[in-house]
Structure formats: structure tokens, C-alpha cells
Design an enzyme around this catalytic site. Sequence first.
Site, PDB file in Angstrom:
ATOM      1  N   ASN A 247       0.852  -1.196   0.000  1.00 46.66           N
ATOM      2  CA  ASN A 247       0.000   0.000   0.000  1.00 46.66           C
ATOM      3  C   ASN A 247       0.889   1.247   0.000  1.00 46.66           C
ATOM      4  OD1 ASN A 247       0.447   0.865   2.868  1.00 46.66           O
ATOM      5  ND2 ASN A 247      -0.418  -1.171   3.226  1.00 46.66           N
TER       6      ASN A 247
ATOM      7  N   ASP B 210      -4.543  -6.326   5.053  1.00 50.06           N
ATOM      8  CA  ASP B 210      -5.665  -7.105   5.595  1.00 50.06           C
ATOM      9  C   ASP B 210      -5.711  -8.512   4.985  1.00 50.06           C
ATOM     10  OD1 ASP B 210      -6.700  -5.241   7.397  1.00 50.06           O
ATOM     11  OD2 ASP B 210      -7.735  -4.159   5.804  1.00 50.06           O
TER      12      ASP B 210
ATOM     13  N   LYS C 199       9.507 -16.595 -10.293  1.00 52.64           N
ATOM     14  CA  LYS C 199       8.797 -15.423 -10.808  1.00 52.64           C
ATOM     15  C   LYS C 199       7.630 -15.879 -11.680  1.00 52.64           C
ATOM     16  CE  LYS C 199       9.612 -11.215 -13.363  1.00 52.64           C
ATOM     17  NZ  LYS C 199       9.886 -11.142 -14.769  1.00 52.64           N
TER      18      LYS C 199
ATOM     19  N   PHE D 274      -5.244   3.268  14.482  1.00 60.23           N
ATOM     20  CA  PHE D 274      -5.472   4.246  13.414  1.00 60.23           C
ATOM     21  C   PHE D 274      -6.513   3.674  12.468  1.00 60.23           C
ATOM     22  CE2 PHE D 274      -2.507   7.883  12.942  1.00 60.23           C
ATOM     23  CZ  PHE D 274      -1.918   7.796  14.189  1.00 60.23           C
TER      24      PHE D 274
ATOM     25  N   LYS E   6     -15.314   0.524  14.718  1.00 57.80           N
ATOM     26  CA  LYS E   6     -13.985  -0.118  14.659  1.00 57.80           C
ATOM     27  C   LYS E   6     -13.329  -0.121  16.033  1.00 57.80           C
ATOM     28  CE  LYS E   6     -11.998   0.288  10.671  1.00 57.80           C
ATOM     29  NZ  LYS E   6     -11.387   0.938   9.504  1.00 57.80           N
TER      30      LYS E   6
ATOM     31  N   LYS F 240     -12.357  -3.571  17.895  1.00 58.39           N
ATOM     32  CA  LYS F 240     -10.952  -3.911  18.139  1.00 58.39           C
ATOM     33  C   LYS F 240     -10.567  -3.788  19.610  1.00 58.39           C
ATOM     34  CE  LYS F 240      -9.509  -2.953  13.480  1.00 58.39           C
ATOM     35  NZ  LYS F 240      -8.353  -3.298  12.661  1.00 58.39           N
TER      36      LYS F 240
HETATM   37  N1  CTP Z   1      -4.406  -3.346  11.871  1.00 58.01           N
HETATM   38  C1  CTP Z   1      -3.740  -4.372  12.449  1.00 58.01           C
HETATM   39  N2  CTP Z   1      -3.662  -5.577  11.827  1.00 58.01           N
HETATM   40  C2  CTP Z   1      -4.235  -5.766  10.629  1.00 58.01           C
HETATM   41  C3  CTP Z   1      -4.923  -4.719  10.022  1.00 58.01           C
HETATM   42  C4  CTP Z   1      -4.998  -3.519  10.666  1.00 58.01           C
HETATM   43  O1  CTP Z   1      -3.237  -4.199  13.552  1.00 58.01           O
HETATM   44  N3  CTP Z   1      -4.098  -6.941  10.043  1.00 58.01           N
HETATM   45  C5  CTP Z   1      -4.496  -2.071  12.599  1.00 58.01           C
HETATM   46  C6  CTP Z   1      -3.789  -0.925  11.944  1.00 58.01           C
HETATM   47  O2  CTP Z   1      -2.447  -0.818  12.380  1.00 58.01           O
HETATM   48  C7  CTP Z   1      -4.606   0.261  12.394  1.00 58.01           C
HETATM   49  C8  CTP Z   1      -5.997  -0.315  12.431  1.00 58.01           C
HETATM   50  O3  CTP Z   1      -5.837  -1.706  12.668  1.00 58.01           O
HETATM   51  O4  CTP Z   1      -4.282   0.673  13.711  1.00 58.01           O
HETATM   52  C9  CTP Z   1      -6.671  -0.110  11.128  1.00 58.01           C
HETATM   53  O5  CTP Z   1      -7.714  -0.991  11.066  1.00 58.01           O
HETATM   54  P1  CTP Z   1      -8.373  -1.521   9.734  1.00 58.01           P
HETATM   55  O6  CTP Z   1      -9.541  -2.342  10.153  1.00 58.01           O
HETATM   56  O7  CTP Z   1      -7.399  -2.145   8.823  1.00 58.01           O
HETATM   57  O8  CTP Z   1      -8.875  -0.217   9.176  1.00 58.01           O
HETATM   58  P2  CTP Z   1      -8.649   0.443   7.843  1.00 58.01           P
HETATM   59  O9  CTP Z   1      -7.215   0.396   7.452  1.00 58.01           O
HETATM   60  O10 CTP Z   1      -9.259   1.759   8.002  1.00 58.01           O
HETATM   61  O11 CTP Z   1      -9.423  -0.527   6.819  1.00 58.01           O
HETATM   62  P3  CTP Z   1     -10.913  -1.130   6.724  1.00 58.01           P
HETATM   63  O12 CTP Z   1     -11.875  -0.038   7.098  1.00 58.01           O
HETATM   64  O13 CTP Z   1     -10.979  -1.543   5.323  1.00 58.01           O
HETATM   65  O14 CTP Z   1     -10.995  -2.298   7.672  1.00 58.01           O
END
Ligand code: CTP
Length: 430
Positions: free
Chosen positions: A211, A280, A290, A324, A338, A342
Site C-alpha cells: 500500500n 488485511d 517469478k 489508526f 472499529k 478492536k
Molecule cells: N491493523 C492491524 N492488523 C491488521 C490490520 C490492521 O493491527 N491486520 C491495525 C492498523 O495498524 C490500524 C488499524 O488496525 O491501527 C486499522 O484498522 P483496519 O480495520 O485495517 O482499518 P482500515 O485500514 O481503516 O481498513 P478497513 O476499514 O478496510 O478495515
Amino acid sequence: MRVTVGVSGGIAAYKAAELVRELQRQALEVHVVMTEAACKFVQPLTFAALSGYKVITGLWDDSNSGPGSYDSSIEHIAEAQAAQALVVAPATADILARFAHGIADNFLTTMYLATKAPVLVAPAMNVNMWEHPATQANLQILRERGVRVIEPGVGDLACGMVGAGRMAEPAAIAEAVLTVLGPRHDLAGETVLVTAGGTREALDPVRFIGNRSSGKMGYAIAEAAQSRGAKVILISGPSALYPPSNVEVVKVTTAEQMRNAVLDRMSEATIVIKSAAVADYRPVVVSDQKLKRTGPMTIELAPTEDILAEVARRRHAGQLIIGFAAETENRVENGRAKLLRKGADAIVINDVSGDRTGIDSDLNAATFLTTSTAIEMPEMSKRKLADRILDETLILRRPKHLIVEVDSVSAQDEILQQSATPARRPIIVE
Ligand code: CTP
């Protein structure tokens, strides 16, 4: 660090409410002392609600004694010793005269004589009073004794005249206080674990799914925490940035490596800030060779572990967990869902919709979201935002048992309602 705000009796007394907020935003503990005249302009309850501490109004006021307070006869000495700075805003011509001539006839003037802390005054008065030789002579005496005078501005005055005498803006006064206090060490004794940058999930030896995260926000947080006295562990995905000095850097590439590094080191941390953009999903199969172009291709992806949720589940007592999120719509609603899912203490919602902010930019704007507050952090440099995030994180540490929510607010408190951050309720000590 503890700062005492002295409020004397002028129309600008209401602006002291905003000053208290500005100082609190810097994670300072703010106590308020008011003169009798100041109480005619603003109710002490306003400042009690804002600061979370009882307001001292009189030298011999019995209401100043009570649980947790000093005996009123020595309270000015205790307050004078506890304060690391005394800032008087507004400072009337009368209070400047009393300070200059050592007249100790109320709590504030007595405290001024008793304190060894730096003293700042933000004068506010009618232009003729400001220009009067008596006032200027008093200011000269005070300057010579080391008092910092925060010059008033020129403009419309409450008396209807135009000229010098308008109190400096609360933000400028707060800045002067911070300069006097010197570099902050409010994170001394803390260990801050920060994750930064993006992760890369290999498809084959040369390709990956990644990303656009640059790591700038996380590196800024690491630098800010280190400069405020914390021990910092920075767990970073690939990034072109130089790590800040005196920070331990653990380099990782994949989400799995980041997870292992975080779980390995999290027990040492008192604060965990997960600003990394972790993948994710990762490819189920990673080719040894390759991949060749063979027409349309489908890649099967498997979800990665959610490190933030896992850290929140495994946290030890007192550990603060800040996540974040990048949201483009319904930011507060999505962010709060979220946050709950979490189990973090707060989520910083990045504004990635702006042209100038967010991914790879040096600027950012964010909302610092807890279960009960949503603090807007407008566009600023990522380094400045890092400090704001740390300020709000430290505020989460404040002992909750000291805080009682006020259900009804007086008309006076509308001042705070307007200046206070949305959703943050006034607090008062029982
Ligand atoms: N995070 C993590 N482990 C993952 C994915 C995300 O610890 N496998 C943490 C990131 O470091 C961040 C937060 O979770 O603190 C972001 O959550 P996430 O659900 O990935 O949110 P977005 O990036 O906003 O994406 P989405 O809304 O698509 O879930």
C-alpha cells in the site's frame, strides 16, 4: 506538569476559559485562582468544570478547605510550591500594580510573592490605562524582576475605544507558557511502541501486494515520543525515511512479521500506537519462481491476523492501546464501530479524502476518537499532529475517579460548551 492560571477582574476573564483548554490540550494539569473581581465576570464553577479542580477564590475562604485541600491559611504557599508556572490572564492594571509593589492582599497576589516558579502576565485594559505612566512603570519593574509580559494586541476594546490593551489570544498565551516550561518531559518513564509504514505480502520473489503508506505519521509519533522523554520501540514496515535518533527500530516486511515483532515487544510498552497500514489480506500461495504472464490470473487471498485487536485482548493493566483508521465516509460512526470491535482505547481517524493531507503527505488532519469523545484535529504537520495525539493519549491516563460529569450546565458554561471539544463533557471534582 502543573500550571496555575490566575484570573483577575476584567472583561477578558471569559477568554481565560479558552486558555485553560489550550493548556490542557498540551497535557498540562491546570489549576485556577480567581480574584474576587474576576468572579463578577465569570463564575468559579466555569473554571472548576473545565479544569477538574476546585477553584481558589479567597485567602480566607472556608469553602477552600475540605477533603483533599490544604488548610486555607497555608494554601497559597502550597499552591505556589506546586505550580511550575503562574500565568495571569487577564492581568488588570490593578493586579500589575499590586505585583509590582508586593501588596499581598488576596490569594493571587500572595501566591505571586510566594512562588519561585516563572510568572507570566497577559495584560488587558483600556488603552489609556495601558499607556498611563504608572502602568508602564509597574510593567518595567515586573520585567526587571523576570516576569514575562505577554504584550496586549491593538484593536477594538470592550470600553468602545480602539488601541492597545486587548489581551493576547489564548493560543499565544499558551505558547508563551510552553516556552517558559521548556522541552516537555511528560513521557519520561513511559515506553511507547509505535508501528509505522505499510506491509508487503509477497506474490513471488519480485512482486508483492502493498500500500502507499510512507511511514511519515508513525515516524513522527516515534520522534515526538522520544523527544518528550519516552523510550521508543519503532516497528516499521519498509519505508524510505531515516528513523529518528535514539529510537530502537525493528524492521519488518510482512503483516505476519509485524505481528510477531509487536507480540514479542508489547509487554515492555506502557503505550502502544498502531499507525501502520497493515495488509488485511495476503496471497495464499507464494510462488518460488517469478510468475509468468499466462493470460488472466486470479489470486486467492487469505485474511491476516488483526494485530490491533490481538494486542488489545492481550494488554496488561494500565497499558494504553491507540489504533489508526482511514475512513472516507461516516468517519465518526465507522471509527467508533472499529474502536469497539478492536477494543482499543482510542482510534485516530485519518482524513484521507483531502488533497493535501493523509497518505505520503507531510500534513494530516484527524479525529481522535474514544468511546465518549471525538476530538477534531485540523490540518497540521504530521509532527505537530503526533504531539496532539500523544497529548490526548496522556489525558486518557487521568484518574477517572476524580471526575464526575455535570448534568446541568449553567448559562456561564455555555462559554465552555462553545469552546470545548465536541462531545467532551465538563468535569468537576467532588
Ligand atoms: N491493523 C492491524 N492488523 C491488521 C490490520 C490492521 O493491527 N491486520 C491495525 C492498523 O495498524 C490500524 C488499524 O488496525 O491501527 C486499522 O484498522 P483496519 O480495520 O485495517 O482499518 P482500515 O485500514 O481503516 O481498513 P478497513 O476499514 O478496510 O478495515
